[in-house]
Design an enzyme around this catalytic site. Structure first.
Site, PDB file in Angstrom:
ATOM      1  N   GLU A   1     -59.683 -25.865  -4.742  1.00 20.26           N
ATOM      2  CA  GLU A   1     -60.739 -26.570  -4.016  1.00 20.26           C
ATOM      3  C   GLU A   1     -61.289 -25.647  -2.934  1.00 20.26           C
ATOM      4  O   GLU A   1     -60.719 -24.588  -2.678  1.00 20.26           O
ATOM      5  CB  GLU A   1     -60.157 -27.811  -3.311  1.00 20.26           C
ATOM      6  CG  GLU A   1     -59.953 -29.005  -4.200  1.00 20.26           C
ATOM      7  CD  GLU A   1     -59.354 -30.187  -3.444  1.00 20.26           C
ATOM      8  OE1 GLU A   1     -59.338 -30.159  -2.204  1.00 20.26           O
ATOM      9  OE2 GLU A   1     -58.904 -31.125  -4.113  1.00 20.26           O
TER      10      GLU A   1
ATOM     11  N   HIS B   1     -63.833 -19.009  15.270  1.00 19.05           N
ATOM     12  CA  HIS B   1     -63.603 -17.607  14.931  1.00 19.05           C
ATOM     13  C   HIS B   1     -62.242 -17.394  14.278  1.00 19.05           C
ATOM     14  O   HIS B   1     -62.106 -16.618  13.362  1.00 19.05           O
ATOM     15  CB  HIS B   1     -63.688 -16.741  16.177  1.00 19.05           C
ATOM     16  CG  HIS B   1     -65.062 -16.715  16.757  1.00 19.05           C
ATOM     17  ND1 HIS B   1     -65.316 -16.987  18.080  1.00 19.05           N
ATOM     18  CD2 HIS B   1     -66.253 -16.471  16.184  1.00 19.05           C
ATOM     19  CE1 HIS B   1     -66.609 -16.904  18.289  1.00 19.05           C
ATOM     20  NE2 HIS B   1     -67.206 -16.595  17.163  1.00 19.05           N
TER      21      HIS B   1
END
Lengths: 288, 357
Positions: free
Chosen positions: A213, A247
């Site tokens: 997935e 990040h």
């Protein structure tokens, strides 16, 4: 078959819940037909002494294991308490915990999996349908009637999509050795790498279907780690971009958790990637 | 759920992580009341949940004289389409050096990963190679000193206690991500100049967060019924059980060059009422002319699903593919009421394409 055979005893944690009761009976019906031991005891704190479909209930895993010979547990304990139940099972001597529960907080999952590892307990899931070795044993909630015994392993992050693929394989006359749902959560006990390693050691398994997935890069990790012929399918190529995990997520995952780049990277490794579930049987025939 | 910067900074502050002195304002004039006593410079930061906020014009600098006008300018802006309703006004730090630190859930090792870089700032993603990473056992309360030394390398030791406090925040607030970019050194000490905190959606209840702001109103309505639901911009409605199968149904629609209107996963063991609510919810989207229902599983009772579809009684064509208990009864019920039930998801999607090409 991997993760053990029908001779191993099973307990069910939260056996008195709706799902626990229902699937205890289904697992035992499967075991009875095959002469397996099935679910020998259940656990539900405060409900010791009862019976569920003829299976005795205990307050703790320790008590259950004092009276019964079992090494595997299927966990139906709800989200907030499931982490604790996994640790209880590991502490008491369970060596394989299959965790069906969804919505476990990820910090609980990390702790429970780390704790289980210290006690040599393997965790499958959470948020998974469990595993099924057709004609041998069933641990969890997979619909057994779709499967048939054979030599193709199936490992998947999904639940119902796994049933879809198993159904496609069975209709095409391709049987399965073991079907494992590893769970759809970010943190899971057994990843593709672990399951594929077990398939490699399994004399029955000749090829594996890997169903992935969006999110993470566990599919690539798994496929790179094995010498077995593998066919993959990745769900979510049409999904809008996942909300990025800041990040840190981008750095850890190389910035590429989406399905399309995943498909590209698998194809670059020379791995057949099905563009829809119905293509899987044909691709499997080519690699067998 | 992602917290806004000021909310994250409030939590950081409670855990002893120094943050710049500041205040949240909801109108430009309020800036005047929150100027630093020293008369120094300020930074005004739009409290909007977007990445690349600085580059998109969401962060402005000012001094005591220009603060109110600058705030006015910021409140008038839209940052990547989001209007600015709240602004964090902070004293501007005398930055000596910027670092990057974050703690995230590492899927591969199933443990927390702490990341640190000697250079913080907006370009951190392109500098991935300069980032050091250590994995910490989730069974430990703190980052052990040997790992902290490995993480910091030659960076100042004064950062260590701040990073350990961030680790506590990560653990105790059920964070998926706790990030400070940049973590700065100044003559006055170490500060978290920015703050990002994402809380695990599965832990919102025990964190005392009642409403997941990341969801739209319709998505929250869907959540009440236990559906996971995402709205898209196509014409083919989709209802499935299980995220994977539902996603796969969307992919198949795209494979046949159709456009899905939504993603709706009804979850396990769908009964008549849940199916009815799901069908009505999807049918309520104006562009939907056909709905594909794709349900598969051991618990799902096909007669229940059929009754739910019939009870919903919606205008768009409903095409059904399902397999499970009482399949024959379900097929008969649907047939009696003029609904089509097909054998495979490929066939169901192809049939839907004929209605909504």
């Amino acid at each position: 078959m991997i993760y053990g055979d029908k001779s191993l005893g099973v307990i069910v944690q939260n056996i008195t819940g709706r799902q626990g009761m229902f699937h205890t009976e289904l697992m035992n019906a499967y075991a009875r037909d095959l002469g397996g031991r099935g679910v020998v005891a259940g656990v539900a704190p405060g409900k010791g002494g009862r019976e569920v479909h003829g299976v005795p209930v205990y307050n703790t895993v320790k008590e259950a294991l004092r009276e019964h010979d079992a090494t595997r547990s299927v966990v139906f304990v709800p989200g907030g308490a499931a982490g604790d139940s996994i640790m209880e099972a590991a502490h008491a001597g369970i060596t394989l915990a299959v965790v069906i529960t969804e919505h476990i907080p990820v910090h609980d999952a990390m702790k429970a999996i780390a704790y289980a590892r210290l006690h040599d307990c393997t965790v499958i899931g959470p948020n998974c349908p469990g595993l099924l070795s057709p004609g041998e044993c069933k641990l969890g909630i997979m619909p057994a009637h779709l499967a048939t015994r054979g030599n193709v392993g199936v490992v998947s992050r999904s639940g119902t999509l796994t049933y879809e693929v198993v159904d496609e394989l069975t209709r095409a006359g391709i049987g399965q050795s073991t079907v494992v749902g590893i769970g759809g959560d970010p943190v899971i006990g057994q990843t593709f790498v672990d399951v594929l390693a077990r398939f490699e050691d399994d004399p029955l398994t000749k090829a594996v279907v890997v169903i992935g997935e969006v999110g993470g890069n566990l599919e690539e990790e798994g496929v790179r780690s094995t010498d077995l012929p593998v066919v993959t399918y990745i769900a979510g190529v049409s999904a809008p971009p996942e909300k990025r995990m800041g990040h840190a997520g981008a750095i850890i995952e190389g910035g590429e958790g989406d399905a399309r780049s995943k498909v590209r990277r698998l194809a670059a490794l020379g791995i057949p990637v099905a563009s829809r579930p119905s293509e899987i049987p044909g691709l499997i025939r080519e690699v067998l | 759920m992602k917290l806004l910067e000021y909310e994250a900074k409030q939590i950081f502050s409670e855990y002893g992580i120094p943050v710049p002195k500041g205040a949240l304002i909801r109108a430009p004039e309020e800036a005047a009341a929150h100027l630093p006593e020293t008369g120094g410079a300020v930074v005004l930061k739009a409290q909007v949940d977007v990445g690349g906020r600085g580059k998109a014009g969401g962060v402005l600098f000012a001094d005591a004289k220009t603060a109110v006008d600058t705030a006015r300018e910021l409140f008038a802006r839209e940052i990547k389409g989001i209007p600015v309703r709240e602004v964090l006004i902070e004293e501007r730090l005398a930055i000596e050096h910027e670092y990057y630190v974050s703690i995230a859930v590492d899927r591969s090792s199933r443990q927390p990963a702490v990341l640190f870089a000697d250079a913080g700032g907006v370009e951190i993603e392109s500098a991935a190679s300069a980032v050091r990473k250590v994995i910490v056992s989730p069974l430990l309360r703190d980052i052990p000193p040997f790992l902290m030394r490995e993480l910091l390398g030659g960076a100042p030791k004064v950062l260590a206690p701040v990073i350990n406090r961030l680790y506590r925040v990560f653990q105790e607030k059920d964070a998926m991500l706790a990030e400070v970019n940049p973590l700065v050194t100044t003559p006055q000490g170490v500060y978290a100049a920015d703050a990002k905190l994402i809380v695990d959606d599965n832990a919102l209840a025990r964190q005392g967060i009642a409403v997941n702001r990341d969801l739209s109103e319709r998505e929250r309505e869907a959540e009440k019924h236990g559906f996971s639901y995402v709205e898209l911009d196509g014409t083919i409605g989709v209802i499935g059980n299980g995220a994977g199968l539902t996603m796969s149904t969307l992919d198949l629609i795209e494979f046949y060059n159709g456009r899905a209107a939504n993603f709706l996963d009804v979850g396990g063991g769908a009964d008549q009422e849940r199916v009815m609510h799901a069908v009505r919810l999807v049918a309520s989207m104006p562009d939907v002319s056909v709905i594909v229902v794709n349900l598969l599983g051991g618990i799902t009772r096909c007669d229940e699903v059929a009754k739910g579809i019939i009870a919903a009684g919606v205008a768009p064509t409903v095409i059904v593919r399902m397999a499970g208990t009482n399949e024959a009864e379900g097929r008969q019920l649907l047939g009696e009421h003029g609904y089509r039930m097909l054998e495979s998801m490929d066939a169901a999607v192809r049939a839907a394409m004929e209605v909504a090409p």
